[in-house]
Design an enzyme around this catalytic site. Structure first.
Site, PDB file in Angstrom:
ATOM      1  CG  ASN A   9      -1.728   1.218   1.403  1.00 15.75           C
ATOM      2  OD1 ASN A   9      -1.788   2.047   0.494  1.00 15.75           O
ATOM      3  ND2 ASN A   9      -2.375   1.367   2.546  1.00 15.75           N
ATOM      4  CE  LYS A  11      -0.099   3.112   4.808  1.00 14.32           C
ATOM      5  NZ  LYS A  11       0.019   3.207   6.250  1.00 14.32           N
ATOM      6  CG  HIS A  93      -5.673   1.899   5.365  1.00 12.40           C
ATOM      7  ND1 HIS A  93      -5.235   2.795   6.298  1.00 12.40           N
ATOM      8  CD2 HIS A  93      -4.663   1.021   5.175  1.00 12.40           C
ATOM      9  CE1 HIS A  93      -3.997   2.477   6.662  1.00 12.40           C
ATOM     10  NE2 HIS A  93      -3.626   1.402   5.987  1.00 12.40           N
ATOM     11  CD  GLU A  95      -2.760   5.422   6.884  1.00  8.63           C
ATOM     12  OE1 GLU A  95      -2.749   5.479   5.637  1.00  8.63           O
ATOM     13  OE2 GLU A  95      -1.841   4.900   7.550  1.00  8.63           O
ATOM     14  CD  GLU A 163      -3.276  -2.462   7.359  1.00 10.65           C
ATOM     15  OE1 GLU A 163      -2.194  -2.679   6.828  1.00 10.65           O
ATOM     16  OE2 GLU A 163      -3.952  -1.440   7.141  1.00 10.65           O
ATOM     17  N   GLY A 169       2.770   2.280  10.762  1.00 18.64           N
ATOM     18  CA  GLY A 169       3.732   3.374  10.590  1.00 18.64           C
ATOM     19  C   GLY A 169       4.441   3.777  11.868  1.00 18.64           C
ATOM     20  CB  SER A 207       5.536  -1.819  11.897  1.00 17.69           C
ATOM     21  OG  SER A 207       5.078  -0.510  12.186  1.00 17.69           O
TER      22      SER A 207
END
Ligand code: 13P
Length: 249
Positions: A9, A11, A93, A95, A163, A169, A207
Site C-alpha cells: 500500500n 498510500k 483502511h 487512515e 491492521e 507506521g 510495520s
C-alpha cells in the site's frame, strides 16, 4: 488453502519516478511463489498496470466510491479502477476510517460496488490502542468484520487485512500471540458466516519489514501482509515476498 498475498500500500507516496521500483521488483521476482500486489496512488494505476501486464505483479486501488458514477468530485468508481487495469482495491483502511470518517457501513457499500465491478476487495479492520487497552480488541475487530463484509463474500472476491491501528507506521509490531489470537478469531468468524471461511486470505498489516516478516508469516492463519512503508522500495518489499514464498502456511 488460502492464497498467499504480499500486498503493498503506497498510500499517498510516489510519482512516475517511483515506477523504477516496479521494474526492480519484476527483475528480482519474475515468477514469485505467492501473489504480489501493489496499490499505488490513483495517478499511477494505469501506468503501473501497463508496465505489469503479462507479469505476476497485480495492481490495485486504495479506495473507491460506492456509486457507479455521478457528481462526486475527486472520487473514483470501482469500474474506473478496473478500466485503469486494477484487479484489487483496499477498502476501509484505518487512515480512511479516521481521516474521512468512513464507517463500516460505508466500507460495506464500497465493497459491494467493488466486487460487483470484478475487483477483489481488501477489507481492512483493526483496533486502536485505546480499544486494545480497554480489552475490546476482538469485539471491535469482529464488529468491523461483520459490518464491513458483504453477504455475498467469498475467498475469490474478498481478502481481510487485520491492521492494528497502533502498529501502522509506528515501528510497533503486534506480538505473535496478539496476531495469532486475532487471526484465529477472524478465521472462526468467516467460517461461521461463510462456508469457505477457511479459504479466505487473512493478511496482517502494521510495520511489517523484511526483518520481521518470516516470523509473522509463521503465525497460524496469517496468509500474507499488507505493507505500507516497506513496500515503497523494491529491495525491502522483495525481502517480504521472499519470506512469504518460504513460509509453510
Ligand atoms: P506500515 O507498513 O507503514 O506500518 O503501514 C501499514 C499499512 O497501513 C498498510 O496498509
Amino acid at each position: 488453502m488460502p492464497a498467499k498475498l504480499a500486498a503493498g500500500n503506497w498510500k499517498m507516496n510516489g510519482t512516475g519516478a517511483a515506477l523504477t521500483e516496479i521494474e526492480a521488483l519484476q527483475s528480482s521476482h519474475p515468477a514469485p511463489g505467492c501473489d504480489v500486489l501493489i496499490c499505488p496512488p490513483a495517478t499511477l494505476i494505469a501506468r503501473m498496470a501497463d508496465m505489469t501486464s503479462g507479469s505476476a505483479i497485480a495492481v490495485g486501488g486504495q479506495d473507491c466510491h460506492a456509486a457507479a458514477g455521478g457528481a462526486h468530485t475527486g472520487d473514483i468508481a470501482a469500474t474506473m479502477l478496473t478500466d485503469a487495469g486494477a484487479s484489487h482495491v483496499i477498502l476501509g483502511h484505518s487512515e480512511r476510517r479516521a481521516d474521512h470518517g468512513e464507517s463500516s457501513a460505508d466500507v460495506l457499500a464500497k465493497a459491494v460496488a467493488a466486487t460487483e465491478a470484478g475487483l477483489v476487495a481488501i477489507i481492512c479492520i483493526g483496533e486502536t490502542l485505546e480499544e486494545r487497552e480497554a480489552g475490546r480488541t476482538l469485539e471491535v475487530v469482529l464488529g468491523q468484520l461483520e459490518a464491513s463484509t458483504p453477504d455475498a463474500s467469498s475467498a475469490e472476491t474478498v481478502v481481510i487485512a487485520y491492521e492494528p491501528v497502533w502498529a501502522i507506521g509506528t515501528g510497533k509490531v503486534a506480538t505473535l500471540e496478539q496476531i495469532a489470537e486475532v487471526h484465529a478469531a477472524i478465521r472462526d468468524a468467516l467460517a461461521g458466516r461463510f462456508g469457505d471461511g477457511g479459504d479466505f486470505s487473512i493478511l496482517y498489516g502494521g510495520s511489517v519489514k523484511p526483518s520481521n516478516a518470516a516470523e509473522i508469516f509463521g503465525v497460524a492463519n496469517v496468509d500474507g501482509a499488507l505493507v505500507g512503508g516497506a513496500s515503497l522500495k523494491a529491495a525491502d518489499f522483495s525481502g517480504i515476498i521472499t519470506a512469504l514464498e518460504a513460509s509453510g502456511g
